[in-house]
Write a protein that holds these residues in place. Sequence first.
Motif, PDB file in Angstrom:
ATOM      1  N   GLU A 198       0.865  -1.206   0.119  1.00 60.82           N
ATOM      2  CA  GLU A 198       0.241   0.040  -0.061  1.00 60.82           C
ATOM      3  C   GLU A 198       0.894   1.309  -0.187  1.00 60.82           C
ATOM      4  O   GLU A 198       0.509   2.289  -0.640  1.00 60.82           O
ATOM      5  CB  GLU A 198      -0.968   0.083   1.283  1.00 60.82           C
ATOM      6  CG  GLU A 198      -1.952   1.016   1.083  1.00 60.82           C
ATOM      7  CD  GLU A 198      -2.892   0.977   2.367  1.00 60.82           C
ATOM      8  OE1 GLU A 198      -3.703   2.099   2.566  1.00 60.82           O
ATOM      9  OE2 GLU A 198      -2.942  -0.109   3.098  1.00 60.82           O
ATOM     10  N   ALA A 199       1.871   1.099   0.715  1.00 59.40           N
ATOM     11  CA  ALA A 199       2.922   2.273   0.739  1.00 59.40           C
ATOM     12  C   ALA A 199       3.490   2.657  -0.588  1.00 59.40           C
ATOM     13  O   ALA A 199       3.895   3.931  -0.999  1.00 59.40           O
ATOM     14  CB  ALA A 199       3.978   2.089   1.904  1.00 59.40           C
ATOM     15  N   GLU A 200       3.466   1.842  -1.512  1.00 60.23           N
ATOM     16  CA  GLU A 200       3.954   2.052  -2.747  1.00 60.23           C
ATOM     17  C   GLU A 200       3.061   1.961  -3.749  1.00 60.23           C
ATOM     18  O   GLU A 200       3.336   2.044  -4.975  1.00 60.23           O
ATOM     19  CB  GLU A 200       4.972   0.706  -3.357  1.00 60.23           C
ATOM     20  CG  GLU A 200       6.217   0.471  -2.413  1.00 60.23           C
ATOM     21  CD  GLU A 200       6.960   1.557  -2.285  1.00 60.23           C
ATOM     22  OE1 GLU A 200       7.109   2.210  -3.341  1.00 60.23           O
ATOM     23  OE2 GLU A 200       7.815   1.989  -1.214  1.00 60.23           O
ATOM     24  N   GLY A 201       1.676   2.116  -3.270  1.00 55.73           N
ATOM     25  CA  GLY A 201       0.598   2.440  -4.178  1.00 55.73           C
ATOM     26  C   GLY A 201       0.519   0.931  -5.139  1.00 55.73           C
ATOM     27  O   GLY A 201      -0.252   1.201  -6.350  1.00 55.73           O
ATOM     28  N   TYR A 202       0.898  -0.023  -4.745  1.00 50.86           N
ATOM     29  CA  TYR A 202       0.839  -1.204  -5.608  1.00 50.86           C
ATOM     30  C   TYR A 202       1.468  -1.188  -6.999  1.00 50.86           C
ATOM     31  O   TYR A 202       1.150  -1.818  -7.832  1.00 50.86           O
ATOM     32  CB  TYR A 202      -0.450  -1.658  -5.782  1.00 50.86           C
ATOM     33  CG  TYR A 202      -1.356  -2.263  -4.458  1.00 50.86           C
ATOM     34  CD1 TYR A 202      -1.276  -3.510  -3.741  1.00 50.86           C
ATOM     35  CD2 TYR A 202      -1.935  -1.315  -3.680  1.00 50.86           C
ATOM     36  CE1 TYR A 202      -1.612  -3.861  -2.739  1.00 50.86           C
ATOM     37  CE2 TYR A 202      -2.312  -1.563  -2.178  1.00 50.86           C
ATOM     38  CZ  TYR A 202      -2.417  -2.780  -1.887  1.00 50.86           C
ATOM     39  OH  TYR A 202      -2.764  -3.204  -0.627  1.00 50.86           O
ATOM     40  N   GLN A 203       2.638  -0.090  -6.840  1.00 50.95           N
ATOM     41  CA  GLN A 203       3.459   0.067  -8.046  1.00 50.95           C
ATOM     42  C   GLN A 203       4.745  -0.616  -7.926  1.00 50.95           C
ATOM     43  O   GLN A 203       5.692  -0.171  -7.337  1.00 50.95           O
ATOM     44  CB  GLN A 203       3.602   1.520  -8.345  1.00 50.95           C
ATOM     45  CG  GLN A 203       2.231   2.188  -8.820  1.00 50.95           C
ATOM     46  CD  GLN A 203       1.718   1.756 -10.211  1.00 50.95           C
ATOM     47  OE1 GLN A 203       2.629   1.164 -10.919  1.00 50.95           O
ATOM     48  NE2 GLN A 203       0.631   2.138 -10.644  1.00 50.95           N
ATOM     49  N   ILE A 204       4.826  -2.027  -8.313  1.00 52.49           N
ATOM     50  CA  ILE A 204       6.019  -2.746  -8.186  1.00 52.49           C
ATOM     51  C   ILE A 204       6.196  -3.242  -9.595  1.00 52.49           C
ATOM     52  O   ILE A 204       5.445  -3.288 -10.493  1.00 52.49           O
ATOM     53  CB  ILE A 204       5.990  -3.929  -7.336  1.00 52.49           C
ATOM     54  CG1 ILE A 204       5.008  -4.876  -7.790  1.00 52.49           C
ATOM     55  CG2 ILE A 204       5.659  -3.240  -5.815  1.00 52.49           C
ATOM     56  CD1 ILE A 204       5.008  -6.017  -7.080  1.00 52.49           C
ATOM     57  N   ASP A 205       7.593  -3.847  -9.863  1.00 54.54           N
ATOM     58  CA  ASP A 205       7.960  -4.116 -11.130  1.00 54.54           C
ATOM     59  C   ASP A 205       7.946  -5.705 -11.164  1.00 54.54           C
ATOM     60  O   ASP A 205       7.455  -6.351 -12.215  1.00 54.54           O
ATOM     61  CB  ASP A 205       9.367  -3.714 -11.376  1.00 54.54           C
ATOM     62  CG  ASP A 205       9.554  -2.237 -11.562  1.00 54.54           C
ATOM     63  OD1 ASP A 205       9.141  -1.753 -12.753  1.00 54.54           O
ATOM     64  OD2 ASP A 205      10.082  -1.739 -10.432  1.00 54.54           O
ATOM     65  N   PHE A 206       8.136  -6.492 -10.038  1.00 54.75           N
ATOM     66  CA  PHE A 206       8.119  -7.778 -10.006  1.00 54.75           C
ATOM     67  C   PHE A 206       7.891  -8.444  -8.561  1.00 54.75           C
ATOM     68  O   PHE A 206       8.031  -7.543  -7.831  1.00 54.75           O
ATOM     69  CB  PHE A 206       9.541  -8.521 -10.362  1.00 54.75           C
ATOM     70  CG  PHE A 206      10.279  -8.026 -11.569  1.00 54.75           C
ATOM     71  CD1 PHE A 206       9.944  -8.755 -12.681  1.00 54.75           C
ATOM     72  CD2 PHE A 206      11.163  -6.952 -11.761  1.00 54.75           C
ATOM     73  CE1 PHE A 206      10.490  -8.534 -14.139  1.00 54.75           C
ATOM     74  CE2 PHE A 206      11.741  -6.571 -12.774  1.00 54.75           C
ATOM     75  CZ  PHE A 206      11.681  -7.291 -13.824  1.00 54.75           C
ATOM     76  N   GLY A 207       7.231  -9.680  -8.640  1.00 59.51           N
ATOM     77  CA  GLY A 207       7.000 -10.302  -7.462  1.00 59.51           C
ATOM     78  C   GLY A 207       7.656 -11.730  -7.410  1.00 59.51           C
ATOM     79  O   GLY A 207       7.676 -12.188  -8.651  1.00 59.51           O
TER      80      GLY A 207
END
Length: 307
Positions: A198-207
Motif C-alpha cells: 500500500e505504501a508503494e501504491g501497488y506500483q511494483i515491477d516484479f513479485g
Amino acid sequence: MEKKNERQKSESDTKTENSAERVSFAECKNNKTSENPFITGRLLITGDTHGDHGAMAYIAKLLREGDCLFVAGDFGYIFLNDTSEKSYLRDVNHFLVKHNCYLVFVDGNHENHPALNSYPVTTWNGARCHKISSRIIHVGRGEILKIFKSEEQTEPIKIWCFGGAFSIDRQYRKLNESYWEEELPIDEDYVNSSKNLEAEGYQIDFGITHTCPLYRVRTLGCYHAAREEEPLQNYFQWVCDKLNETNEMSADGSDEKKGRFKRWYFGHWHTDWNQNWLEVMHLEELPQKCRAIYLDLEDMETGEVID
C-alpha cells in the motif's frame, strides 16, 4: 542438471521456536545496519535449488560481473545448519565477492526456518532481510526490495518478496527436524506485506514468491494442492489482481505508470513456464503475468532464458 532431494535431518542441537513465539519481520527490533549496494549487472532468477551443489556450480558458470541471482524459495543450503553447509556457503560467498555478485532468496517450505531466523536482521536495498553473509541475503515475507543499478537511475526497480508454502510430503518428514511449522506465514506477515504494498501504491515491477496465486493451481495441475496452503494462495491471488488492476491505471487516472508490473515469479511446482510452454499452450503472454520457474535461469528484465 538434476536437483537433489532435500536433506532429511537437522543438527541435534538445533533450537526450535514454538509457533506462538514466532516474531515477524514487522516486529523485529534488532535492525543494526542498512545496506544499499548498486546492482550493476543482470537480475537473474531460478527456481528451487534444494541445496544442490551441482545446480549452484552450473549457475555460477553463467554469472557475469555484477549480477544478482534470485532463488524463488526452497533454497535449501541452510537445512542441516552444520559446519559442512556453513563452509560451503563461505566458498559461495567468496565467489560472489570476487565477481561482485549477490545471491538473494525467499524462503520456501523446505527450509530450516529456525536456522534462517537465527541470522542477523538488516535492511538491504530497502527491505528487511536476514544477512546470511556479505553477499547472500534472505528477504523477509512481504518486504519490497528497491534496486538501483547506477547513480543516474531516478526510480528503483521494486521487487516484492513473500516466501513460504506448505510441505505436502510431511508424512515422510519429522517435525522440527526436517520440516517446521514456520513454513507457513503468520498474520503479521500478511499485515507487513499489505502495508508495504500500500505504501508503494501497488506500483511494483516484479513479485517473487514460492507458491502461486490460487487461480494458477488449476493451470499447473493439482499435485501440490493442499488446503493448508489455500489462505496463502488466496492472499497471493488478491495481490495479483490488485497489481494487475493498478497496472492498468495510475492513481491519478493517467497512463504514466501503465505497464510497470512486469512479472510474478514463483517456484514450488518444479516446472518451467517459458516461451516454449507459451507456444504449446497457444498463448502470447503468461497468465496474469505469472511465471513458474524451476530449472530455467531467466533475466527478469528481458525475459530471456540464459543457457
